[in-house]
Motif scaffolding. Structure first.
Motif, PDB file in Angstrom:
ATOM      1  N   TYR A 417       0.851  -1.195   0.000  1.00  0.00           N
ATOM      2  CA  TYR A 417       0.000   0.000   0.000  1.00  0.00           C
ATOM      3  C   TYR A 417       0.884   1.242   0.000  1.00  0.00           C
ATOM      4  CZ  TYR A 417      -4.415  -2.336   0.134  1.00  0.00           C
ATOM      5  OH  TYR A 417      -5.502  -3.072  -0.233  1.00  0.00           O
ATOM      6  N   PRO A 418       0.822   2.044  -1.072  1.00  0.00           N
ATOM      7  CA  PRO A 418       1.676   3.221  -1.193  1.00  0.00           C
ATOM      8  C   PRO A 418       1.618   4.111   0.051  1.00  0.00           C
ATOM      9  CG  PRO A 418       0.588   2.831  -3.271  1.00  0.00           C
ATOM     10  CD  PRO A 418       0.019   1.832  -2.298  1.00  0.00           C
ATOM     11  N   ALA A 419       0.419   4.282   0.624  1.00  0.00           N
ATOM     12  CA  ALA A 419       0.291   5.194   1.774  1.00  0.00           C
ATOM     13  C   ALA A 419       1.204   4.778   2.926  1.00  0.00           C
ATOM     14  CB  ALA A 419      -1.161   5.235   2.239  1.00  0.00           C
ATOM     15  N   GLU A 420       1.330   3.453   3.119  1.00  0.00           N
ATOM     16  CA  GLU A 420       2.176   2.977   4.217  1.00  0.00           C
ATOM     17  C   GLU A 420       3.650   3.321   3.944  1.00  0.00           C
ATOM     18  OE1 GLU A 420       2.403  -1.276   4.640  1.00  0.00           O
ATOM     19  OE2 GLU A 420       3.538  -1.117   6.502  1.00  0.00           O
ATOM     20  N   ILE A 421       4.083   3.103   2.706  1.00  0.00           N
ATOM     21  CA  ILE A 421       5.498   3.336   2.372  1.00  0.00           C
ATOM     22  C   ILE A 421       5.775   4.846   2.392  1.00  0.00           C
ATOM     23  CG2 ILE A 421       7.370   2.743   0.745  1.00  0.00           C
ATOM     24  CD1 ILE A 421       5.635   0.358   1.907  1.00  0.00           C
ATOM     25  N   GLU A 422       4.822   5.615   1.877  1.00  0.00           N
ATOM     26  CA  GLU A 422       4.993   7.086   1.901  1.00  0.00           C
ATOM     27  C   GLU A 422       5.156   7.560   3.344  1.00  0.00           C
ATOM     28  OE1 GLU A 422       1.449   8.194  -0.205  1.00  0.00           O
ATOM     29  OE2 GLU A 422       2.265   7.558  -2.133  1.00  0.00           O
ATOM     30  N   GLY A 423       4.401   6.965   4.259  1.00  0.00           N
ATOM     31  CA  GLY A 423       4.500   7.345   5.680  1.00  0.00           C
ATOM     32  C   GLY A 423       5.915   7.135   6.208  1.00  0.00           C
ATOM     33  N   GLN A 432      10.607  16.111   2.398  1.00  0.00           N
ATOM     34  CA  GLN A 432       9.444  17.005   2.425  1.00  0.00           C
ATOM     35  C   GLN A 432       8.162  16.210   2.183  1.00  0.00           C
ATOM     36  OE1 GLN A 432       9.517  20.579   2.493  1.00  0.00           O
ATOM     37  NE2 GLN A 432       7.277  20.547   2.481  1.00  0.00           N
ATOM     38  N   GLU A 433       8.177  15.447   1.082  1.00  0.00           N
ATOM     39  CA  GLU A 433       7.010  14.612   0.748  1.00  0.00           C
ATOM     40  C   GLU A 433       7.430  13.547  -0.256  1.00  0.00           C
ATOM     41  OE1 GLU A 433       3.915  16.696  -1.238  1.00  0.00           O
ATOM     42  OE2 GLU A 433       5.249  17.618  -2.696  1.00  0.00           O
ATOM     43  N   SER A 434       6.510  12.598  -0.461  1.00  0.00           N
ATOM     44  CA  SER A 434       6.849  11.510  -1.396  1.00  0.00           C
ATOM     45  C   SER A 434       5.580  10.957  -2.035  1.00  0.00           C
ATOM     46  CB  SER A 434       7.567  10.378  -0.654  1.00  0.00           C
ATOM     47  OG  SER A 434       6.718   9.858   0.341  1.00  0.00           O
ATOM     48  N   VAL A 448       7.625  -1.558  -7.005  1.00  0.00           N
ATOM     49  CA  VAL A 448       7.411  -0.363  -6.193  1.00  0.00           C
ATOM     50  C   VAL A 448       8.487   0.674  -6.523  1.00  0.00           C
ATOM     51  CG1 VAL A 448       7.281   0.510  -3.817  1.00  0.00           C
ATOM     52  CG2 VAL A 448       6.468  -1.812  -4.344  1.00  0.00           C
ATOM     53  N   VAL A 449       8.057   1.904  -6.813  1.00  0.00           N
ATOM     54  CA  VAL A 449       8.991   3.006  -7.108  1.00  0.00           C
ATOM     55  C   VAL A 449       8.580   4.210  -6.255  1.00  0.00           C
ATOM     56  CG1 VAL A 449       9.649   4.686  -8.907  1.00  0.00           C
ATOM     57  CG2 VAL A 449       9.531   2.247  -9.460  1.00  0.00           C
ATOM     58  N   ALA A 450       9.576   4.903  -5.689  1.00  0.00           N
ATOM     59  CA  ALA A 450       9.265   6.085  -4.873  1.00  0.00           C
ATOM     60  C   ALA A 450       9.796   7.342  -5.547  1.00  0.00           C
ATOM     61  CB  ALA A 450       9.898   5.944  -3.497  1.00  0.00           C
ATOM     62  N   VAL A 451       9.000   8.393  -5.486  1.00  0.00           N
ATOM     63  CA  VAL A 451       9.415   9.696  -6.004  1.00  0.00           C
ATOM     64  C   VAL A 451       9.389  10.646  -4.794  1.00  0.00           C
ATOM     65  CG1 VAL A 451       8.997  11.452  -7.763  1.00  0.00           C
ATOM     66  CG2 VAL A 451       8.260   9.086  -8.168  1.00  0.00           C
ATOM     67  N   VAL A 452      10.548  11.268  -4.522  1.00  0.00           N
ATOM     68  CA  VAL A 452      10.709  11.960  -3.241  1.00  0.00           C
ATOM     69  C   VAL A 452      11.164  13.405  -3.450  1.00  0.00           C
ATOM     70  CG1 VAL A 452      11.857  11.826  -0.985  1.00  0.00           C
ATOM     71  CG2 VAL A 452      11.431   9.729  -2.271  1.00  0.00           C
ATOM     72  N   VAL A 453      10.613  14.308  -2.646  1.00  0.00           N
ATOM     73  CA  VAL A 453      11.003  15.724  -2.680  1.00  0.00           C
ATOM     74  C   VAL A 453      11.717  16.056  -1.370  1.00  0.00           C
ATOM     75  CG1 VAL A 453      10.143  18.108  -2.841  1.00  0.00           C
ATOM     76  CG2 VAL A 453       8.981  16.263  -4.105  1.00  0.00           C
ATOM     77  N   ALA A 454      12.861  16.777  -1.481  1.00  0.00           N
ATOM     78  CA  ALA A 454      13.630  17.133  -0.280  1.00  0.00           C
ATOM     79  C   ALA A 454      13.074  18.399   0.370  1.00  0.00           C
ATOM     80  CB  ALA A 454      15.093  17.357  -0.663  1.00  0.00           C
ATOM     81  N   LYS A 455      13.288  18.522   1.681  1.00  0.00           N
ATOM     82  CA  LYS A 455      12.945  19.776   2.375  1.00  0.00           C
ATOM     83  C   LYS A 455      13.891  20.868   1.863  1.00  0.00           C
ATOM     84  CE  LYS A 455      11.012  18.321   6.729  1.00  0.00           C
ATOM     85  NZ  LYS A 455      11.325  17.532   7.904  1.00  0.00           N
ATOM     86  N   PRO A 456      13.455  22.129   1.889  1.00  0.00           N
ATOM     87  CA  PRO A 456      14.344  23.196   1.415  1.00  0.00           C
ATOM     88  C   PRO A 456      15.696  23.121   2.130  1.00  0.00           C
ATOM     89  CG  PRO A 456      12.150  24.057   1.945  1.00  0.00           C
ATOM     90  CD  PRO A 456      12.157  22.630   2.359  1.00  0.00           C
ATOM     91  N   GLY A 457      16.764  23.160   1.335  1.00  0.00           N
ATOM     92  CA  GLY A 457      18.109  23.136   1.913  1.00  0.00           C
ATOM     93  C   GLY A 457      18.644  21.743   2.190  1.00  0.00           C
ATOM     94  N   ALA A 458      17.776  20.707   2.159  1.00  0.00           N
ATOM     95  CA  ALA A 458      18.260  19.338   2.459  1.00  0.00           C
ATOM     96  C   ALA A 458      18.730  18.667   1.174  1.00  0.00           C
ATOM     97  CB  ALA A 458      17.139  18.527   3.087  1.00  0.00           C
ATOM     98  N   ARG A 459      19.687  17.768   1.291  1.00  0.00           N
ATOM     99  CA  ARG A 459      20.140  16.984   0.130  1.00  0.00           C
ATOM    100  C   ARG A 459      19.772  15.530   0.376  1.00  0.00           C
ATOM    101  NH1 ARG A 459      23.661  18.999  -3.534  1.00  0.00           N
ATOM    102  NH2 ARG A 459      24.477  16.935  -3.996  1.00  0.00           N
ATOM    103  N   LEU A 460      19.114  14.922  -0.590  1.00  0.00           N
ATOM    104  CA  LEU A 460      18.677  13.529  -0.413  1.00  0.00           C
ATOM    105  C   LEU A 460      19.393  12.629  -1.398  1.00  0.00           C
ATOM    106  CD1 LEU A 460      14.809  13.799   0.022  1.00  0.00           C
ATOM    107  CD2 LEU A 460      16.503  13.286   1.788  1.00  0.00           C
ATOM    108  N   ASP A 461      19.609  11.401  -0.927  1.00  0.00           N
ATOM    109  CA  ASP A 461      20.280  10.423  -1.772  1.00  0.00           C
ATOM    110  C   ASP A 461      19.375   9.184  -1.831  1.00  0.00           C
ATOM    111  OD1 ASP A 461      22.065   8.676  -2.933  1.00  0.00           O
ATOM    112  OD2 ASP A 461      22.998   8.172  -1.015  1.00  0.00           O
ATOM    113  N   GLY A 462      18.997   8.781  -3.053  1.00  0.00           N
ATOM    114  CA  GLY A 462      18.062   7.659  -3.229  1.00  0.00           C
ATOM    115  C   GLY A 462      18.534   6.389  -2.551  1.00  0.00           C
TER     116      GLY A 462
END
Ligand code: MLC
Ligand code: AMP
Length: 511
Positions: A417-423, A432-434, A448-462
């Motif tokens: 269930y996407p909602a669980e993984i997004e949580g 920030q969100e996914s 399953v594939v995730a698309v993720v947005v970083a919080k302002p100023g944060a750097r994310l690594d898949g």
């Protein structure tokens, strides 16, 4: 009144000669279990449960590797009149913690290797007993059961009494326990047994896990009710399954199993000549897979449709006299099952029109464990269960599933269930969100594939996100890919447009 305990009906179908082989293990050195072993082994465990003096209808939660003894434990729980609660072996502490807190089992049985963390969760949630069971007959469950009598009279149960709870994840992320009764399971098992023509000389290749409806109920009940032998694989291995087809007659699998067997050069008409029936379900079977199987083996796969809340609902015919097996369809509703397709307003759709699939029948569950409001929402005013699947019926009553209204990914037959993984992703630092989506995958059907947005100023690594998720949730739920993007596409209402994300990422996972 007669005892409607499911075990009584299963036991009545055992052959007269209890010294015959009921189950033979098919990986490793072969171990043979006679019908007498099933009777007496499950009696000993049932007597152990009786000796614990548990409240009636206690939940017995089980997370163990696949073994014949784990099946005996299931039969013992039925005999003792308690409620079986199987759990996927991939679940980790956060998932197990939720199920145990929610179901409040009186007994938890886990793998010896997991005893430390599972028992910590169970004891702190008030579980009285934690036993262990390994896939090599090790652990405290069998040790404690050994001194008990191997005779046990099944506890009196009514058809509506609870036999099992199967947790299915929820669209809001919270898992719901589907409550299945002795009557739900028995009526469905009898129907399948008849429709699929089970005979005492059938031999079933059992290569599915036994913590879901497909391997635990559909496969095991059909063979037990047929008095038929089971070739028992602890894990699916395509080469080994094909090799044993020479002595088998029936196989059940999710589409991934058939896809993997098709990749084996040993799959041929000669290899499958002894088989009479190969059944596919739990996820959509691609017409390419259906056709390739016919071409390579000369056999037509039989596709059927079901779910945890309802056990089996529809099946293509087994006998040619009952009609053709139509590729791309899941066949007509099973006898006794009412299956309808309705529009958004709840009115029945004419043949050929797409709508929501709803079902009613003796197989349909009583509701979700301790969730009366959720249960009420999932039933129509006239008592039909809303499956969340979208499909159509043809003029002959054959159902085709074309999609889902529930936001659900089915990967290799496991629901995510996407909602669980997004949580889980949204709780990681810097996120920030996914949005989690399913995209076509050649092996698992969907990945399953995730698309993720970083919080302002944060750097994310898949890959760091993947690693963090691997330590928290079941491995099959971990996204096969994580894409970090600037923003998620939204419609005018502000809702994330998952269809656009699916299109963008469709080609990237080997689909
Ligand atoms: C395993 N992996 C999966 C996966 N299974 N990834 C996505 N989806 C899956 N289904 C990943 C693991 O995370 C791991 O990744 C790697 O594959 C190896 O794990 P494994 O356990 O060795 O995999 P394998 O044995 O190859 O398992 C594949 C499988 C299994 C298809 C045999 O998934 C399976 O048995 N599926 C059947 C599920 C089932 O019975 N469903 C019925 C539901 S009942 P990593 O990265 O950690 O190494 C139902 C109702 C109905 O739906 O109608 O029947
Ligand atoms: P579960 O909750 O694990 O029981 O999964 C049930 C879901 O699996 C159903 O609601 C369907 O979406 C899906 N499913 C089962 N069988 C089929 C099938 N033959 N074709 C397509 N989807 C299926």
């Amino acid at each position: 009144m007669s005892n409607q305990n499911l075990f009584v009906a299963l036991r009545a179908a055992f052959p007269a000669d209890l010294s015959r082989t009921a189950i033979e293990t098919a990986d490793g050195p072969p171990l043979r279990y006679t019908w007498a072993d099933l009777e007496h082994g499950s009696a000993r465990i049932a007597n152990l449960l009786v000796s614990l003096d548990l409240p009636a209808a206690s939940r017995i939660a089980v997370q163990t590797d696949k073994s014949v003894e784990a099946l005996l434990l299931y039969l013992a729980v039925l005999r003792a009149g308690h409620v079986f609660l199987p759990l996927n072996t991939a679940y980790q502490a956060a998932e197990i913690g939720y199920f145990i807190t929610n179901a409040e089992p009186a007994v938890v049985v886990c793998s010896p290797k997991n005893f430390a963390w599972v028992s910590r969760i169970a004891f702190s949630a008030g579980t009285a007993h934690v036993f262990t069971l390994g896939d090599d007959r090790s652990g405290s469950l069998l040790q404690r059961a050994a001194p008990h009598s191997d005779l046990h009279a099944p506890v009196q149960r009514n058809a509506e009494d609870l036999a099992a709870i199967l947790y299915t994840s929820g669209t809001t992320g919270r898992s719901k326990g589907a409550m299945l009764s002795h009557g739900n399971l028995l009526s469905n098992a009898r129907t399948l047994n008849r429709c699929w023509d089970w005979q005492a000389d059938d031999v079933l290749i059992h290569a599915l896990p036994i913590f879901h409806v497909h391997g635990l109920f559909v496969a095991s009940h059909c063979a037990l009710l047929g008095g038929s032998k089971i070739l028992w694989f602890s894990k699916f291995d395509p080469k080994a399954a094909i090799a044993r087809m020479a002595e088998a007659t029936v196989m059940m699998g999710v589409p991934t199993l058939y896809v993997r067997m098709l990749a084996e050069p040993s799959l041929s008409r000669a290899a499958t000549a002894h088989m009479r029936l190969c059944i596919s379900g739990s996820a959509p079977l691609l017409v390419e897979t259906f056709d390739a199987w016919t071409e390579r083996t000369g056999m037509t796969l039989l596709e059927r449709y079901g779910m945890s809340e309802t056990v089996m609902l529809a099946s293509n015919p087994c006998r040619a006299s009952d009609g053709p097996r139509l590729r791309g369809t899941v066949g007509p509703a099973l006898p006794g099952v009412q299956l309808r397709v309705v529009d958004d307003a709840g009115s029945p759709c004419p043949a050929g029109e797409i709508g929501h699939i709803q079902v009613k029948g003796p197989n349909v569950f009583a509701g979700y464990w301790r969730m009366p409001e959720k249960t009420a929402e999932e039933f129509s005013a006239d008592g039909y269960f809303k499956t969340g699947d979208v499909g159509q019926l043809d003029a002959n009553g054959y159902a085709t599933i074309v999609g889902r209204s529930k936001d659900l990914i089915i990967s290799g037959g496991y629901n995510v269930y996407p909602a669980e993984i997004e949580g889980f992703i949204n709780d990681l630092p810097g996120v920030q969100e996914s949005a989690v989506i399913g995209v076509p995958h050649a092996d698992f059907g969907e990945a399953v594939v995730a698309v993720v947005v970083a919080k302002p100023g944060a750097r994310l690594d898949g890959s760091a996100i993947t690693a963090a998720l691997k330590s928290q949730i079941a491995n099959f739920k971990v996204p096969k890919q994580v894409h970090v993007v600037e923003q998620l596409p939204r419609n005018a209402m502000g809702k994330v447009q998952k269809n656009l994300l699916r299109e963008q990422h469709a080609a990237q996972t080997g689909g």
